[in-house]
Design a protein around this motif. Structure first.
Motif, PDB file in Angstrom:
ATOM      1  N   ALA A  92      32.773  31.941  38.251  1.00  0.00           N
ATOM      2  CA  ALA A  92      33.679  31.348  39.068  1.00  0.00           C
ATOM      3  C   ALA A  92      34.821  30.516  38.552  1.00  0.00           C
ATOM      4  O   ALA A  92      36.007  30.433  39.020  1.00  0.00           O
ATOM      5  N   ALA A  93      34.328  29.924  37.461  1.00  0.00           N
ATOM      6  CA  ALA A  93      35.331  28.922  36.912  1.00  0.00           C
ATOM      7  C   ALA A  93      36.564  29.546  36.163  1.00  0.00           C
ATOM      8  O   ALA A  93      37.237  29.014  35.953  1.00  0.00           O
ATOM      9  N   ALA A  94      36.403  30.946  35.974  1.00  0.00           N
ATOM     10  CA  ALA A  94      37.157  31.629  35.035  1.00  0.00           C
ATOM     11  C   ALA A  94      38.750  31.726  35.880  1.00  0.00           C
ATOM     12  O   ALA A  94      39.699  31.778  35.135  1.00  0.00           O
ATOM     13  N   ARG A  99      44.229  30.294  34.230  1.00  0.00           N
ATOM     14  CA  ARG A  99      45.717  30.075  34.756  1.00  0.00           C
ATOM     15  C   ARG A  99      46.569  29.874  33.988  1.00  0.00           C
ATOM     16  O   ARG A  99      47.843  30.263  34.019  1.00  0.00           O
ATOM     17  N   ASP A 100      46.277  29.075  32.745  1.00  0.00           N
ATOM     18  CA  ASP A 100      47.352  28.572  31.854  1.00  0.00           C
ATOM     19  C   ASP A 100      47.526  29.418  30.640  1.00  0.00           C
ATOM     20  O   ASP A 100      48.094  29.119  29.638  1.00  0.00           O
ATOM     21  N   GLU A 105      47.245  37.769  33.203  1.00  0.00           N
ATOM     22  CA  GLU A 105      47.117  39.040  33.918  1.00  0.00           C
ATOM     23  C   GLU A 105      46.555  40.201  33.233  1.00  0.00           C
ATOM     24  O   GLU A 105      45.923  41.175  33.695  1.00  0.00           O
ATOM     25  N   TYR A 106      46.591  40.028  31.827  1.00  0.00           N
ATOM     26  CA  TYR A 106      46.255  41.330  30.842  1.00  0.00           C
ATOM     27  C   TYR A 106      45.194  41.059  30.126  1.00  0.00           C
ATOM     28  O   TYR A 106      44.966  41.837  29.243  1.00  0.00           O
ATOM     29  N   ILE A 107      44.663  39.884  30.136  1.00  0.00           N
ATOM     30  CA  ILE A 107      43.470  39.375  29.278  1.00  0.00           C
ATOM     31  C   ILE A 107      42.315  40.312  29.267  1.00  0.00           C
ATOM     32  O   ILE A 107      41.780  40.829  28.350  1.00  0.00           O
ATOM     33  N   LEU A 108      41.600  40.919  30.459  1.00  0.00           N
ATOM     34  CA  LEU A 108      40.826  41.985  30.325  1.00  0.00           C
ATOM     35  C   LEU A 108      41.202  43.287  29.931  1.00  0.00           C
ATOM     36  O   LEU A 108      40.399  43.886  29.059  1.00  0.00           O
ATOM     37  N   ASP A 109      42.473  43.538  30.256  1.00  0.00           N
ATOM     38  CA  ASP A 109      42.899  44.818  29.473  1.00  0.00           C
ATOM     39  C   ASP A 109      42.772  44.920  27.861  1.00  0.00           C
ATOM     40  O   ASP A 109      42.459  45.808  27.218  1.00  0.00           O
ATOM     41  N   PRO A 128      34.902  39.848  45.757  1.00  0.00           N
ATOM     42  CA  PRO A 128      35.511  40.167  47.048  1.00  0.00           C
ATOM     43  C   PRO A 128      36.689  38.980  47.380  1.00  0.00           C
ATOM     44  O   PRO A 128      36.826  38.311  48.473  1.00  0.00           O
ATOM     45  N   SER A 129      37.796  39.220  46.698  1.00  0.00           N
ATOM     46  CA  SER A 129      39.000  38.368  46.768  1.00  0.00           C
ATOM     47  C   SER A 129      40.178  39.031  46.052  1.00  0.00           C
ATOM     48  O   SER A 129      39.798  39.959  45.213  1.00  0.00           O
ATOM     49  N   LEU A 130      41.508  38.575  46.100  1.00  0.00           N
ATOM     50  CA  LEU A 130      42.519  39.166  45.473  1.00  0.00           C
ATOM     51  C   LEU A 130      43.273  38.071  44.430  1.00  0.00           C
ATOM     52  O   LEU A 130      44.270  37.907  44.166  1.00  0.00           O
ATOM     53  N   GLY A 131      42.157  37.290  43.906  1.00  0.00           N
ATOM     54  CA  GLY A 131      42.462  36.505  42.864  1.00  0.00           C
ATOM     55  C   GLY A 131      43.024  37.006  41.693  1.00  0.00           C
ATOM     56  O   GLY A 131      42.918  38.231  41.176  1.00  0.00           O
ATOM     57  N   LEU A 132      42.962  36.023  40.443  1.00  0.00           N
ATOM     58  CA  LEU A 132      43.052  36.519  39.049  1.00  0.00           C
ATOM     59  C   LEU A 132      42.211  37.497  38.443  1.00  0.00           C
ATOM     60  O   LEU A 132      42.815  38.123  37.833  1.00  0.00           O
TER      61      LEU A 132
END
Length: 257
Positions: A92-94, A99-100, A105-109, A128-132
């Protein structure tokens, strides 16, 4: 080459994690190598494979935030040919900690690249959200599969999700497609379920899988035993439905190849 599929819906309680766990199991049962990534801080997909908290000393948070090598967070599972990157509440803290980061947006990729060719399918169970976290999943994916419960507000939530998918496609991942929409929690005794099926098929046509996942007590019981429903009761209606869904998806991929 591996196919990376996010299973996403910003609404909770639609059968998202249940679909991730049991579809991954059914695909593995078809002699495909599968990596399931639990990207939900609730960690329910990890629990669904019997991975207790005590065995999650390294998990997806450590991969995303602490740069732990991906091979060190991949766990074997009770299902042959199926591997899991687990999650717990630390994840959850991730959302805040990423953010900084540059190219957030590409870290997992980027982190998946060393192993992406080692599996036939990589399935990501999104929160279940449309967050980062979900944006990272969609940016890393070839396609998104949408579980949709057979209930009154289903179409309303689906429209919002598909708009988000289009935004990710436009701005971050031009190759992202909708793998399909799978109807879940179907109750044949309920006229509303029939109406939702009819409406969704009318609006989305061939994007809707023929297989419909029923409400089934064995599906609900299986996680409490740390097992996918296909291991808990192979002959129940839920197991048969997920086996059918896997067959549809694999046929879909063979056609595309």
């Amino acid at each position: 080459m591996s196919k990376v599929i996010s299973i996403a819906n910003q609404k909770g309680g639609v059968g998202k994690t249940t679909t991730a766990v049991n579809l991954a199991t059914a695909i593995a049962a078809c002699d495909k190598s599968v990596l399931l990534i639990d990207l939900d801080p609730q960690g329910n997909a990890s629990t669904g494979f019997g991975i207790e908290n005590i065995n999650r000393s390294t998990h997806i948070y450590h991969l995303l935030i602490d740069n732990v090598p991906i091979k060190d967070v991949i766990k074997s599972s009770i299902v042959p040919k199926l591997f899991v990157i687990p999650a717990d509440t630390d994840l959850a803290a991730a959302e805040v900690e990423l953010r900084d980061r540059e190219n957030r947006e590409y870290i997992l990729d980027m982190l998946l690249r060393p192993v992406v060719k080692s599996y036939d399918f990589i399935i990501i169970d999104c929160p279940p959200s449309l967050g980062l976290l979900t944006v990272n999943a969609l940016s890393a994916s070839d396609s998104v599969l949408v579980p949709l419960q057979c209930e009154f507000y289903a179409l309303e939530g689906l429209a919002q999700l598909l708009r988000s998918v289009e935004l990710v496609k436009k701005n971050l991942n031009p190759s992202l497609t909708v793998q399909g929409i799978v109807l879940t929690m179907f109750d044949s005794r309920n006229n509303l379920s029939e109406m939702v099926v009819s409406d969704v098929k009318e609006h989305f046509g061939k994007q809707v899988y023929k297989t419909i996942i029923p409400r089934n007590v064995r599906i609900s019981e299986a996680p409490s035993f740390g097992q996918p429903v296909l291991m808990y009761d192979i002959n129940c209606a839920g197991s048969k439905a997920y086996t059918s869904l896997a067959a549809e998806l694999l046929k879909q991929e063979n056609v595309r190849l």
